[in-house]
Design a protein around this motif. Structure first.
Motif, mmCIF file in Angstrom:
data_model
loop_
_atom_site.group_PDB
_atom_site.id
_atom_site.type_symbol
_atom_site.label_atom_id
_atom_site.label_comp_id
_atom_site.label_asym_id
_atom_site.label_seq_id
_atom_site.Cartn_x
_atom_site.Cartn_y
_atom_site.Cartn_z
ATOM 1 N N GLU B 253 0.832 -1.198 0.000
ATOM 2 C CA GLU B 253 0.000 0.000 0.000
ATOM 3 C C GLU B 253 0.868 1.249 0.000
ATOM 4 O O GLU B 253 1.903 1.294 0.665
ATOM 5 C CB GLU B 253 -0.920 -0.001 1.232
ATOM 6 N N VAL B 254 0.420 2.259 -0.765
ATOM 7 C CA VAL B 254 1.080 3.567 -0.755
ATOM 8 C C VAL B 254 0.002 4.615 -0.560
ATOM 9 O O VAL B 254 -1.015 4.591 -1.254
ATOM 10 C CB VAL B 254 1.799 3.849 -2.094
ATOM 11 N N CYS B 255 0.193 5.502 0.407
ATOM 12 C CA CYS B 255 -0.818 6.549 0.606
ATOM 13 C C CYS B 255 -0.276 7.659 1.485
ATOM 14 O O CYS B 255 0.831 7.568 2.004
ATOM 15 C CB CYS B 255 -2.082 5.968 1.217
ATOM 16 N N LYS B 256 -1.098 8.709 1.636
ATOM 17 C CA LYS B 256 -0.747 9.747 2.595
ATOM 18 C C LYS B 256 -0.886 9.169 3.989
ATOM 19 O O LYS B 256 -1.725 8.305 4.234
ATOM 20 C CB LYS B 256 -1.703 10.929 2.449
ATOM 21 N N VAL B 257 -0.100 9.696 4.921
ATOM 22 C CA VAL B 257 -0.144 9.160 6.273
ATOM 23 C C VAL B 257 -1.544 9.283 6.866
ATOM 24 O O VAL B 257 -2.078 8.340 7.457
ATOM 25 C CB VAL B 257 0.888 9.888 7.165
ATOM 26 N N SER B 258 -2.168 10.451 6.622
ATOM 27 C CA SER B 258 -3.504 10.651 7.205
ATOM 28 C C SER B 258 -4.478 9.604 6.674
ATOM 29 O O SER B 258 -5.299 9.059 7.415
ATOM 30 C CB SER B 258 -4.001 12.052 6.896
ATOM 31 N N ASP B 259 -4.358 9.274 5.376
ATOM 32 C CA ASP B 259 -5.251 8.269 4.794
ATOM 33 C C ASP B 259 -5.024 6.895 5.411
ATOM 34 O O ASP B 259 -5.963 6.145 5.642
ATOM 35 C CB ASP B 259 -5.022 8.171 3.278
#
Lengths: 339, 357
Positions: B253-259
């Motif tokens: 998984e790759v995403c913004k930390v908040s997400d």
């Protein structure tokens, strides 16, 4: 400050060690089922009761062994190591005569061993498991395992007899007069006199027996430095050094070598001590008038004062070498320095 | 107040610094050992933007450190070998550079901090010398210039009495101080990219906080990008803009930390989030992902998380899912990403007293 306290402690320890050595040698000599009288008097004199008695009295052999021992200790404290039964000279004089020859040879041997041992070890480690490594490891194993007298004969045969590159046995060519005795090391004495010709000749005479003596230690040093360097190269701070962008050569020279040297130093010290004890076989083949030959003959003749003298000298060698090695640890490793 | 600052910072990150500094494309790393071939990194791709802090999360053996070491080309070879892929740093492929060119980048443009401050410094050189070394090497400083610069750097990383510390050896310093020395050493050439491999794992909790705080300050001052490798989601929450979650040599998984914290799509990420103990709020039983990491030597068919996954279906065991782009920079490698979220729900809904557990 720390170093001085350390040296003081070691010195006190050394005194006890040397006393221990004399005691051990006396006990062992006493238990040997043989008689110095038999070893030193001719058969005709042995049949002569008076002669035997006189001999015993002369050398104090009629005294009980503990008395002999304390007499010896007392004399030793006054700087007298006794008189050799065989040479009839003061043991101190004998040691002064024979030890420099061994010292000179051992220094040559250990320098040879350290230089080539470390060189081979480092190359082996860098070229790990490549053919260069295999060959150098082979050479090291050979150095450790080949019998020294055989190697001595081989070297003489090839380099003296066949190729004529190096001179034969002895410390100096017969045509030259030995330099004036100052240190007893011919090369050093020749240099002190400014006699280059004698120096060159003495140096050439050192080569074959020196290499022969050094081969075993070289093998040990090469193997130790290889494994030690390989171990260091796998450590975290080497990765850090590489991460800084240092060339591999600088990583090894600046970061790995100093650390790996710490364990090699022990081997070098022990190796040097071993050489200083004299190697009878090498000295015999190369007609080298060293301490090994002297000790061998003393043992043959049950020449107690000489045996104890040589034992003391060898023990002292190890003590001094160990102190030097310990001090070098301090130079190399700050963790030891601040302990 | 602090939270506002962080949001503002994130906003800035998203808006202004979109250029890519490092791009890893389909990186494959294998270890050839006696036991077999261990595919430690399997077609990993991620990018680090200018000025961004990217978290790389995963448990031991997930390939996160190996990926980072590949960027620096510090993989021990043998047994390690980079089998394929590209590592583009400012559009140059690092894997195609000569040794000399790579040495110029290491420690100069890309620097690295390691996990073990106790063993990562050379015991026989003074701290000062070790900090000065990269300056002399890369910047051509004279010794006295390097000394002054190193001294200044030591002050910057919060080492008290720096003049004294310059002369001291690593064993004379505490773990926290050593890590500060490591950081000073890494940042002294002002690298564009800093790779921090679990920089706080070996430290006490209080020291951890100090080091993280320090890194935040330095990041602002130096404007470097950071790859923060960690298994501590607390560190990610504290430090990072985006996060890459790795499992068994792959990115899942790759995403913004908040997400990630709001709604993880991959079951493994979800498990990670749910296994964070929380202070306050409802007490619940701490979640643990069942099973263990699969053997690295096994030949894998299907998704390698499937044996531990509560959402696993037939297809998961048959076929490894591809990365799905969910838009807005979110990527996930899962057949069932639409269904995940159960754990989070359960965790919220059924508080369980400690007595019961």
């Amino acid at each position: 400050m720390n170093v001085l306290r350390y040296l003081g402690r070691r010195l006190v320890f050394t005194v006890f060690l040397l006393i221990g050595v004399t005691m051990m040698v006396y006990i062992i000599s006493y238990m040997v089922p043989s008689d110095p009288v038999v070893a030193n008097l001719s058969a005709r004199n042995l049949n002569n009761e008076e002669m035997v008695q006189a001999y015993r009295e002369k050398w104090g052999l009629d005294q009980p062994v503990y008395k002999q021992y304390f007499t010896y200790l007392n004399n030793l404290l006054h700087g007298d190591m006794g008189t050799s039964l065989r040479t009839e000279r003061a043991v101190m004089e004998d040691l002064k005569l024979y030890f420099p020859a061994t010292l000179e040879l051992s220094i040559f041997g250990i320098l040879f061993a350290v230089f080539f041992g470390m060189l081979f070890g480092i190359i082996s480690a860098i070229k790990r498991n490549k053919w260069v490594d295999q060959i150098l490891r082979g050479v090291s194993v050979l150095g450790v395992s080949v019998p020294v007298f055989w190697m001595a004969l081989l070297l003489l045969f090839v380099f003296y007899l066949k190729l004529g590159i190096f001179p034969g046995p002895g410390r100096l060519s017969a045509s030259l007069t030995p330099p004036v005795h100052k240190t007893g090391l011919y090369t050093v004495d020749a240099l002190l006199m400014g006699d280059i010709k004698v120096f060159a000749d003495a140096f050439k005479h050192l080569c074959l027996p020196g290499i022969c003596m050094g081969l075993f230690t070289m093998g040990l040093i090469s193997r130790t430095s290889r494994s030690s360097l390989l171990e260091v190269l796998s450590l975290d701070y080497i990765r850090t050094a590489r991460a800084k962008g240092l060339r591999e050569r600088d990583v090894i020279i600046k970061h790995a070598l100093g650390n790996s040297l710490i364990s090699v130093l022990t081997v070098i010290g022990l190796g040097f001590g071993n050489l200083l004890g004299g190697m009878v076989l090498v000295e015999s083949v190369f007609a080298w008038p060293g301490i090994g030959q002297y000790a061998y003959k003393a043992a043959q003749n049950l020449d107690f004062p000489a045996i104890v003298g040589v034992s003391l000298l060898i023990a002292l060698n190890y003590v001094v070498i160990n102190i030097v090695v310990d001090l070098l640890y301090c130079v190399l490793d700050p963790r030891v320095r601040y302990m | 107040m602090k939270k506002n600052e962080k949001t503002a910072e994130l906003q800035e990150t998203a808006d202004d610094r979109n250029g890519s500094l490092l791009r890893i494309e389909n990186l494959e790393v294998e270890f050839h050992t006696v036991e077999g071939i261990h595919k430690a990194v399997r077609k990993v791709s991620y990018e680090v933007k200018m000025g961004e802090t990217l978290g790389v999360v995963g448990e031991s053996g997930s390939g996160k450190s190996v990926t980072a070491l590949s960027v620096m080309q510090l993989i021990q070879s043998p047994p390690g070998k980079i089998m394929g892929g590209k590592i583009l740093f400012e559009e140059k492929d690092l894997l195609s550079l000569s040794k000399e060119e790579m040495n110029h980048i290491r420690g100069n443009e890309i620097a690295m901090i390691f996990q073990e401050p106790m063993t990562s410094l050379n015991p026989i050189h003074t701290c000062g010398k070790q900090i000065m070394e990269p300056l002399i090497l890369h910047k051509g400083y004279s010794k006295s210039e390097a000394y002054e610069k190193a001294l200044q750097m030591m002050g910057q990383v919060g080492i008290p009495i720096p003049r004294q510390r310059m002369k001291e050896y690593p064993h004379q310093l505490s773990g926290g101080m050593r890590q500060r020395v490591m950081i000073a050493m890494a940042l002294v050439c002002k690298p564009k990219l800093l790779i921090a491999d679990e920089p706080t794992t070996a430290l006490d909790v209080t020291i951890q906080a100090q080091i993280l705080e320090l890194m935040k300050i330095l990041r602002k001052e130096m404007n470097s990008s950071i790859i923060m490798i960690t298994h501590d989601l607390g560190v990610v929450a504290e430090m990072c803009d985006r996060v890459v979650v790795m499992y068994d040599g792959q990115i899942v998984e790759v995403c913004k930390v908040s997400d990630l914290f709001r709604h993880p799509y991959h079951p493994y990420s979800e498990g990670l989030i749910c296994s964070i103990p929380s202070i306050g709020g409802t007490r619940r039983k701490l979640y643990a992902i069942k099973g263990t990491v699969p053997s690295p030597y096994e030949e894998k068919t299907g998704c390698s998380f499937a044996p531990r996954c509560q959402y696993a279906k037939d297809i998961c065991r048959r076929q490894c899912p591809e990365m799905t782009d969910l838009g807005n920079g979110r990527l996930v490698r899962c057949w069932n990403y639409r269904e995940t979220g159960n754990l989070m729900e359960t965790a919220k809904e059924s508080p369980e007293g400690r007595g019961k557990a």
